[in-house]
Design a protein around this motif. Structure first.
Motif, PDB file in Angstrom:
ATOM      1  N   PHE A   7      -5.523   3.533 -13.507  1.00  0.00           N
ATOM      2  CA  PHE A   7      -4.399   2.695 -13.091  1.00  0.00           C
ATOM      3  C   PHE A   7      -3.286   2.741 -14.143  1.00  0.00           C
ATOM      4  CE2 PHE A   7      -2.025  -1.209 -12.593  1.00  0.00           C
ATOM      5  CZ  PHE A   7      -1.942  -1.387 -11.217  1.00  0.00           C
ATOM      6  N   VAL A   8      -3.677   2.555 -15.403  1.00  0.00           N
ATOM      7  CA  VAL A   8      -2.705   2.591 -16.502  1.00  0.00           C
ATOM      8  C   VAL A   8      -2.091   3.982 -16.632  1.00  0.00           C
ATOM      9  CG1 VAL A   8      -2.421   2.344 -19.001  1.00  0.00           C
ATOM     10  CG2 VAL A   8      -3.828   0.700 -17.735  1.00  0.00           C
ATOM     11  N   ASP A   9      -2.918   5.011 -16.455  1.00  0.00           N
ATOM     12  CA  ASP A   9      -2.427   6.385 -16.513  1.00  0.00           C
ATOM     13  C   ASP A   9      -1.366   6.621 -15.453  1.00  0.00           C
ATOM     14  OD1 ASP A   9      -2.458   9.101 -17.426  1.00  0.00           O
ATOM     15  OD2 ASP A   9      -3.610   9.622 -15.645  1.00  0.00           O
ATOM     16  N   ALA A 173       1.447  -6.347  -3.115  1.00  0.00           N
ATOM     17  CA  ALA A 173       1.923  -5.423  -4.153  1.00  0.00           C
ATOM     18  C   ALA A 173       1.112  -4.132  -4.161  1.00  0.00           C
ATOM     19  CB  ALA A 173       1.845  -6.100  -5.521  1.00  0.00           C
ATOM     20  N   LEU A 174      -0.201  -4.237  -3.933  1.00  0.00           N
ATOM     21  CA  LEU A 174      -1.057  -3.052  -3.916  1.00  0.00           C
ATOM     22  C   LEU A 174      -0.725  -2.145  -2.732  1.00  0.00           C
ATOM     23  CD1 LEU A 174      -4.496  -4.642  -4.888  1.00  0.00           C
ATOM     24  CD2 LEU A 174      -3.044  -3.206  -6.326  1.00  0.00           C
ATOM     25  N   VAL A 175      -0.578  -2.761  -1.555  1.00  0.00           N
ATOM     26  CA  VAL A 175      -0.247  -1.977  -0.355  1.00  0.00           C
ATOM     27  C   VAL A 175       1.125  -1.317  -0.514  1.00  0.00           C
ATOM     28  CG1 VAL A 175       0.318  -2.133   2.100  1.00  0.00           C
ATOM     29  CG2 VAL A 175      -1.691  -3.326   1.213  1.00  0.00           C
ATOM     30  N   SER A 176       2.107  -2.111  -0.932  1.00  0.00           N
ATOM     31  CA  SER A 176       3.460  -1.574  -1.092  1.00  0.00           C
ATOM     32  C   SER A 176       3.498  -0.499  -2.156  1.00  0.00           C
ATOM     33  CB  SER A 176       4.424  -2.711  -1.452  1.00  0.00           C
ATOM     34  OG  SER A 176       4.433  -3.706  -0.443  1.00  0.00           O
ATOM     35  N   GLY A 177       2.768  -0.709  -3.252  1.00  0.00           N
ATOM     36  CA  GLY A 177       2.745   0.268  -4.335  1.00  0.00           C
ATOM     37  C   GLY A 177       2.169   1.601  -3.906  1.00  0.00           C
ATOM     38  N   PHE A 178       1.069   1.551  -3.138  1.00  0.00           N
ATOM     39  CA  PHE A 178       0.454   2.800  -2.691  1.00  0.00           C
ATOM     40  C   PHE A 178       1.424   3.601  -1.828  1.00  0.00           C
ATOM     41  CE2 PHE A 178      -1.890   5.350   0.394  1.00  0.00           C
ATOM     42  CZ  PHE A 178      -2.708   6.091  -0.445  1.00  0.00           C
ATOM     43  N   PHE A 179       2.091   2.930  -0.899  1.00  0.00           N
ATOM     44  CA  PHE A 179       2.978   3.657   0.003  1.00  0.00           C
ATOM     45  C   PHE A 179       4.274   4.092  -0.681  1.00  0.00           C
ATOM     46  CE2 PHE A 179       0.199   1.648   3.189  1.00  0.00           C
ATOM     47  CZ  PHE A 179      -0.150   2.787   3.898  1.00  0.00           C
ATOM     48  N   LEU A 180       4.673   3.386  -1.740  1.00  0.00           N
ATOM     49  CA  LEU A 180       5.792   3.886  -2.539  1.00  0.00           C
ATOM     50  C   LEU A 180       5.423   5.209  -3.204  1.00  0.00           C
ATOM     51  CD1 LEU A 180       7.229   0.696  -4.296  1.00  0.00           C
ATOM     52  CD2 LEU A 180       8.406   2.165  -2.668  1.00  0.00           C
ATOM     53  N   THR A 181       4.181   5.300  -3.683  1.00  0.00           N
ATOM     54  CA  THR A 181       3.714   6.549  -4.279  1.00  0.00           C
ATOM     55  C   THR A 181       3.676   7.662  -3.240  1.00  0.00           C
ATOM     56  OG1 THR A 181       2.394   5.324  -5.887  1.00  0.00           O
ATOM     57  CG2 THR A 181       1.840   7.642  -5.576  1.00  0.00           C
ATOM     58  N   VAL A 182       3.252   7.329  -2.027  1.00  0.00           N
ATOM     59  CA  VAL A 182       3.244   8.313  -0.936  1.00  0.00           C
ATOM     60  C   VAL A 182       4.641   8.901  -0.751  1.00  0.00           C
ATOM     61  CG1 VAL A 182       2.996   8.613   1.563  1.00  0.00           C
ATOM     62  CG2 VAL A 182       1.280   7.312   0.294  1.00  0.00           C
ATOM     63  N   GLU A 183       5.643   8.027  -0.707  1.00  0.00           N
ATOM     64  CA  GLU A 183       7.016   8.490  -0.483  1.00  0.00           C
ATOM     65  C   GLU A 183       7.546   9.300  -1.664  1.00  0.00           C
ATOM     66  OE1 GLU A 183       8.863   8.371   2.097  1.00  0.00           O
ATOM     67  OE2 GLU A 183       7.815   6.967   3.397  1.00  0.00           O
ATOM     68  N   LEU A 184       7.299   8.811  -2.872  1.00  0.00           N
ATOM     69  CA  LEU A 184       7.897   9.438  -4.050  1.00  0.00           C
ATOM     70  C   LEU A 184       7.270  10.787  -4.386  1.00  0.00           C
ATOM     71  CD1 LEU A 184       8.257   6.206  -6.187  1.00  0.00           C
ATOM     72  CD2 LEU A 184      10.145   7.681  -5.473  1.00  0.00           C
ATOM     73  N   ARG A 209      -4.854   5.798  -9.623  1.00  0.00           N
ATOM     74  CA  ARG A 209      -3.681   6.382 -10.276  1.00  0.00           C
ATOM     75  C   ARG A 209      -2.436   6.199  -9.397  1.00  0.00           C
ATOM     76  NH1 ARG A 209      -5.919  10.680 -11.746  1.00  0.00           N
ATOM     77  NH2 ARG A 209      -6.260  10.068 -13.895  1.00  0.00           N
ATOM     78  N   ALA A 210      -2.602   6.376  -8.094  1.00  0.00           N
ATOM     79  CA  ALA A 210      -1.483   6.176  -7.168  1.00  0.00           C
ATOM     80  C   ALA A 210      -1.015   4.723  -7.202  1.00  0.00           C
ATOM     81  CB  ALA A 210      -1.908   6.570  -5.753  1.00  0.00           C
ATOM     82  N   LEU A 211      -1.968   3.785  -7.274  1.00  0.00           N
ATOM     83  CA  LEU A 211      -1.620   2.363  -7.320  1.00  0.00           C
ATOM     84  C   LEU A 211      -0.922   2.011  -8.626  1.00  0.00           C
ATOM     85  CD1 LEU A 211      -4.834   0.765  -5.766  1.00  0.00           C
ATOM     86  CD2 LEU A 211      -2.536   0.754  -4.782  1.00  0.00           C
ATOM     87  N   ARG A 261     -10.624   9.934 -13.977  1.00  0.00           N
ATOM     88  CA  ARG A 261     -11.448   9.931 -15.167  1.00  0.00           C
ATOM     89  C   ARG A 261     -12.702   9.116 -14.909  1.00  0.00           C
ATOM     90  NH1 ARG A 261      -6.700   8.387 -19.516  1.00  0.00           N
ATOM     91  NH2 ARG A 261      -5.435  10.234 -19.220  1.00  0.00           N
ATOM     92  N   ALA A 262     -13.792   9.535 -15.484  1.00  0.00           N
ATOM     93  CA  ALA A 262     -15.043   8.798 -15.284  1.00  0.00           C
ATOM     94  C   ALA A 262     -15.022   7.503 -16.055  1.00  0.00           C
ATOM     95  CB  ALA A 262     -16.204   9.662 -15.741  1.00  0.00           C
TER      96      ALA A 262
END
Length: 262
Positions: A7-9, A173-184, A209-211, A261-262
């Motif tokens: 997530f941080v990455d 925020a999680l849902v919106s964040g994921f779909f922002l990554t999809v678009e970008l 990572r997407a989130l 990452r594991a």
């Protein structure tokens, strides 16, 4: 801890994009143009919604007409705030998609320039603009449909005491964040010949990572004017994330995986 590091990455890629545009201010200004145009239009729409939220709330709650004045006012104020809040979330979620469509030539060039600074461009399909824009519109509408499937139920859950003020904003925020990554990430992934389903598959398998990338951008976009300033950095960061994690040099025959990452 592995999920948290991923997530941080993911969030870190936005800062990598921010560093890139800071070192290339000409490209940052270049990417501001479509974002500023769309922001002005959206700001006008939000202003109208804010000044008419009470009227819309009154129209949406005719059953409260016979209530006591205090109860009626409280309900319609709550509904008006919820309507404006939903409009603000919709602003954030659709701003990226609309800006990318309006600024397709701008952000395609910006994304390419970012990749060139890391090496050669992938040898993907070279489609003309008249083909890429309709496809981008279609993909953005499909993404918006998925967003609404999640956000509409969350909107109504927002009226539930306690849950609506705690759990729902986090899920939103999680849902919106994921779909922002999809678009970008669409620009860099399409450059590698990846269709919409392949892009979704990659990001679903690497959702933390997407989130991390998308949630940070979602929160930044909630700040007035920040969406305009940060848009070029978000596009640059998405290009860096796709390039450094996918490493695909040509058209994709399947959906490459961004290994967690594991």
């Amino acid at each position: 801890m592995g999920h948290f590091r991923s997530f941080v990455d993911g969030a870190g890629f936005f800062f990598q994009g921010l560093r890139w545009v800071a070192r290339n201010p000409r490209w940052w200004l270049f990417g501001l143009i479509p974002a500023l145009i769309v922001f002005i239009l959206y700001a006008a729409g939000l202003y109208w919604l804010g000044t008419h939220a009470t009227d819309i709330a009154e129209w949406a709650t005719p059953f409260a007409s016979g209530w006591a004045h205090a109860a009626q006012t409280a309900l319609r104020t709550l509904v008006g705030l919820a309507i404006f809040g939903a409009g603000l979330v919709l602003f954030v979620v659709t701003f990226t998609a609309v800006t990318l469509i309006v600024g397709e030539p701008f952000y395609e060039k910006l994304s390419e320039r970012v990749e060139l600074s890391y090496g050669d461009l992938p040898a993907g399909p070279d489609l003309p603009l008249w083909k890429t824009i309709p496809r981008s519109i279609r993909d953005s509408l499909i993404t918006l449909w998925y967003v609404l499937l999640f956000t509409v139920p969350l909107f109504f859950l927002g009226f539930v005491p306690v849950v609506g003020q705690t759990v729902v904003p986090v899920l939103g925020a999680l849902v919106s964040g994921f779909f922002l990554t999809v678009e970008l990430t669409a620009l860099a992934m399409e450059r590698r010949g990846m269709a919409r389903k392949e892009r979704f598959a990659v990001l679903r398998r690497n959702k933390m990572r997407a989130l991390g990338f998308g949630v940070l951008i979602f929160l930044i976009f909630l700040i007035p004017l920040a969406s305009v300033v940060a848009m070029p950095a978000a596009v640059a960061g998405a290009a860096v994330m796709v390039r450094s994690r996918l490493g695909v040099s040509g058209p994709a025959t399947g959906a490459p995986e961004i290994h967690e990452r594991a």
